[in-house]
Design a protein around this motif. Structure first.
Motif, PDB file in Angstrom:
ATOM      1  N   ARG A   1       7.955  11.810  -2.317  1.00  0.00           N
ATOM      2  CA  ARG A   1       6.947  10.899  -2.842  1.00  0.00           C
ATOM      3  C   ARG A   1       7.394   9.446  -2.621  1.00  0.00           C
ATOM      4  O   ARG A   1       8.490   9.069  -3.009  1.00  0.00           O
ATOM      5  CB  ARG A   1       6.746  11.163  -4.332  1.00  0.00           C
ATOM      6  CG  ARG A   1       6.239  12.551  -4.624  1.00  0.00           C
ATOM      7  CD  ARG A   1       6.286  12.859  -6.095  1.00  0.00           C
ATOM      8  NE  ARG A   1       7.663  13.002  -6.573  1.00  0.00           N
ATOM      9  CZ  ARG A   1       7.984  13.355  -7.818  1.00  0.00           C
ATOM     10  NH1 ARG A   1       7.023  13.563  -8.712  1.00  0.00           N
ATOM     11  NH2 ARG A   1       9.238  13.473  -8.180  1.00  0.00           N
ATOM     12  N   HIS A   2       6.559   8.661  -1.996  1.00  0.00           N
ATOM     13  CA  HIS A   2       6.885   7.253  -1.745  1.00  0.00           C
ATOM     14  C   HIS A   2       5.691   6.380  -2.048  1.00  0.00           C
ATOM     15  O   HIS A   2       4.540   6.794  -1.871  1.00  0.00           O
ATOM     16  CB  HIS A   2       7.319   7.039  -0.290  1.00  0.00           C
ATOM     17  CG  HIS A   2       8.689   7.551   0.017  1.00  0.00           C
ATOM     18  ND1 HIS A   2       9.817   7.080  -0.587  1.00  0.00           N
ATOM     19  CD2 HIS A   2       9.093   8.540   0.861  1.00  0.00           C
ATOM     20  CE1 HIS A   2      10.880   7.730  -0.129  1.00  0.00           C
ATOM     21  NE2 HIS A   2      10.459   8.637   0.745  1.00  0.00           N
ATOM     22  N   GLY A   3       5.997   5.165  -2.467  1.00  0.00           N
ATOM     23  CA  GLY A   3       4.945   4.187  -2.724  1.00  0.00           C
ATOM     24  C   GLY A   3       5.072   3.047  -1.736  1.00  0.00           C
ATOM     25  O   GLY A   3       4.855   3.212  -0.539  1.00  0.00           O
ATOM     26  N   SER A   4       5.443   1.883  -2.232  1.00  0.00           N
ATOM     27  CA  SER A   4       5.533   0.687  -1.406  1.00  0.00           C
ATOM     28  C   SER A   4       6.635   0.809  -0.354  1.00  0.00           C
ATOM     29  O   SER A   4       7.715   1.346  -0.611  1.00  0.00           O
ATOM     30  CB  SER A   4       5.808  -0.536  -2.286  1.00  0.00           C
ATOM     31  OG  SER A   4       6.084  -1.660  -1.491  1.00  0.00           O
TER      32      SER A   4
ATOM     33  N   LYS B   1       0.828  -1.201   0.000  1.00  0.00           N
ATOM     34  CA  LYS B   1       0.000   0.000   0.000  1.00  0.00           C
ATOM     35  C   LYS B   1       0.863   1.252   0.000  1.00  0.00           C
ATOM     36  O   LYS B   1       1.922   1.286   0.630  1.00  0.00           O
ATOM     37  CB  LYS B   1      -0.900  -0.018   1.228  1.00  0.00           C
ATOM     38  CG  LYS B   1      -1.827   1.180   1.335  1.00  0.00           C
ATOM     39  CD  LYS B   1      -2.640   1.108   2.615  1.00  0.00           C
ATOM     40  CE  LYS B   1      -3.515   2.359   2.766  1.00  0.00           C
ATOM     41  NZ  LYS B   1      -4.291   2.329   4.032  1.00  0.00           N
ATOM     42  N   LYS B   2       0.402   2.271  -0.677  1.00  0.00           N
ATOM     43  CA  LYS B   2       1.143   3.530  -0.705  1.00  0.00           C
ATOM     44  C   LYS B   2       1.250   4.079   0.708  1.00  0.00           C
ATOM     45  O   LYS B   2       0.276   4.121   1.468  1.00  0.00           O
ATOM     46  CB  LYS B   2       0.435   4.525  -1.618  1.00  0.00           C
ATOM     47  CG  LYS B   2       1.207   5.814  -1.861  1.00  0.00           C
ATOM     48  CD  LYS B   2       0.556   6.619  -2.952  1.00  0.00           C
ATOM     49  CE  LYS B   2       1.257   7.967  -3.117  1.00  0.00           C
ATOM     50  NZ  LYS B   2       2.672   7.815  -3.545  1.00  0.00           N
TER      51      LYS B   2
ATOM     52  N   TYR C   1       1.791   7.054   2.102  1.00  0.00           N
ATOM     53  CA  TYR C   1       0.964   8.222   2.420  1.00  0.00           C
ATOM     54  C   TYR C   1       0.631   8.937   1.120  1.00  0.00           C
ATOM     55  O   TYR C   1       1.077   8.533   0.047  1.00  0.00           O
ATOM     56  CB  TYR C   1       1.665   9.153   3.418  1.00  0.00           C
ATOM     57  CG  TYR C   1       3.108   9.455   3.112  1.00  0.00           C
ATOM     58  CD1 TYR C   1       3.456  10.385   2.127  1.00  0.00           C
ATOM     59  CD2 TYR C   1       4.126   8.813   3.818  1.00  0.00           C
ATOM     60  CE1 TYR C   1       4.789  10.652   1.849  1.00  0.00           C
ATOM     61  CE2 TYR C   1       5.449   9.080   3.543  1.00  0.00           C
ATOM     62  CZ  TYR C   1       5.787   9.999   2.564  1.00  0.00           C
ATOM     63  OH  TYR C   1       7.088  10.278   2.281  1.00  0.00           O
ATOM     64  N   ALA C   2      -0.133   9.971   1.227  1.00  0.00           N
ATOM     65  CA  ALA C   2      -0.619  10.666   0.035  1.00  0.00           C
ATOM     66  C   ALA C   2       0.521  11.209  -0.808  1.00  0.00           C
ATOM     67  O   ALA C   2       1.581  11.572  -0.287  1.00  0.00           O
ATOM     68  CB  ALA C   2      -1.555  11.800   0.431  1.00  0.00           C
ATOM     69  N   GLN C   3       0.259  11.265  -2.097  1.00  0.00           N
ATOM     70  CA  GLN C   3       1.285  11.738  -3.021  1.00  0.00           C
ATOM     71  C   GLN C   3       1.638  13.201  -2.758  1.00  0.00           C
ATOM     72  O   GLN C   3       2.804  13.571  -2.794  1.00  0.00           O
ATOM     73  CB  GLN C   3       0.780  11.577  -4.462  1.00  0.00           C
ATOM     74  CG  GLN C   3       1.720  12.092  -5.540  1.00  0.00           C
ATOM     75  CD  GLN C   3       2.793  11.080  -5.912  1.00  0.00           C
ATOM     76  OE1 GLN C   3       2.976  10.081  -5.229  1.00  0.00           O
ATOM     77  NE2 GLN C   3       3.499  11.351  -6.992  1.00  0.00           N
ATOM     78  N   LYS C   4       0.627  13.992  -2.471  1.00  0.00           N
ATOM     79  CA  LYS C   4       0.844  15.434  -2.312  1.00  0.00           C
ATOM     80  C   LYS C   4       0.328  15.921  -0.960  1.00  0.00           C
ATOM     81  O   LYS C   4      -0.505  15.273  -0.325  1.00  0.00           O
ATOM     82  CB  LYS C   4       0.139  16.200  -3.438  1.00  0.00           C
ATOM     83  CG  LYS C   4       0.690  15.947  -4.826  1.00  0.00           C
ATOM     84  CD  LYS C   4      -0.095  16.713  -5.862  1.00  0.00           C
ATOM     85  CE  LYS C   4       0.468  16.515  -7.259  1.00  0.00           C
ATOM     86  NZ  LYS C   4       1.792  17.094  -7.417  1.00  0.00           N
TER      87      LYS C   4
ATOM     88  N   THR D   1       1.937  16.434   1.950  1.00  0.00           N
ATOM     89  CA  THR D   1       2.588  16.090   3.218  1.00  0.00           C
ATOM     90  C   THR D   1       3.883  16.863   3.428  1.00  0.00           C
ATOM     91  O   THR D   1       4.386  16.938   4.551  1.00  0.00           O
ATOM     92  CB  THR D   1       2.917  14.586   3.261  1.00  0.00           C
ATOM     93  OG1 THR D   1       3.882  14.291   2.239  1.00  0.00           O
ATOM     94  CG2 THR D   1       1.665  13.756   3.024  1.00  0.00           C
TER      95      THR D   1
END
Length: 206
Positions: A73-76, A61-62, A64-67, A69
């Protein structure tokens, strides 16, 4: 090349003429180095491995939100950036073996034998047998011959008594003629060959 043959008790047992095509070459370090490198690479297991991001048991799961914060930018969370994530470009299970032509290997063995002969490190004995397999008896025989660090090459079959007696002596290796190799010859100060081993070598390189 003429060399004397002795017994394990240090008694004279005649002499033998060694072939210059096997024991009389001018040693080449580059050929020996290539063969030793080939041997050491070939015997590596190659079972080293690490977990990459596909092997990590963690949510995809990502994070946290893409924008919004203020962070990157982070994903997994299985990515290599995070503690506990997969490792990038780590070792994988593979073979370390490199190619070396048979003719080069055979030439390297002859150069290794020639290098040992040039240094005066070859000892010829008529036969290598030890009654009862007693280490004490073999150690006494080696003391007469001045053998403290040696590789012993016998014929196709190594005497069982010799194998038993030598396995508890440090810096002493015993191999049948099939096991003679470029790596082990320079490792020991002396190379002890039986008459059966010399005959086998000459038949091999005839």
């Amino acid at each position: 090349m003429e060399l004397k043959i002795t017994t394990l008790d240090g008694k004279d047992a005649g002499s033998v003429s060694l072939s210059d095509a096997i024991f009389g070459l001018e040693p080449r370090k580059d050929i020996l180095q290539r063969c030793v490198k080939w041997q050491l690479a070939k015997r590596r297991a190659g079972t080293h491995a690490v977990k990459n991001r596909a092997d990590i048991h963690r949510t995809g799961k990502k994070a946290y939100a893409q924008k919004g914060t203020g962070g990157a930018r982070h994903g997994s969370m299985r990515a290599n950036l995070f503690r506990g994530g997969g490792r990038s470009f780590g070792p994988v299970v593979r073979s370390h073996e490199i190619g070396l032509p048979k003719k080069v290997r055979a030439l390297a063995l002859r150069h290794a034998l020639s290098a040992k002969a040039k240094d005066g490190g070859i000892v010829l004995i008529d036969k290598a047998t030890v009654d009862g397999g007693k280490t004490k008896a073999l150690k006494a025989s080696f003391a007469k011959l001045g053998l403290l660090n040696a590789l012993i090459i016998d014929g196709a079959e190594v005497d069982a008594g010799l194998r038993l007696a030598a396995r508890n002596l440090p810096n002493i290796d015993v191999l049948p003629i099939q096991g003679i190799n470029v790596y082990d010859i320079p490792r020991r100060t002396k190379l002890v060959l039986t008459k059966a081993a010399v005959d086998a070598l000459e038949a091999r390189f005839k």
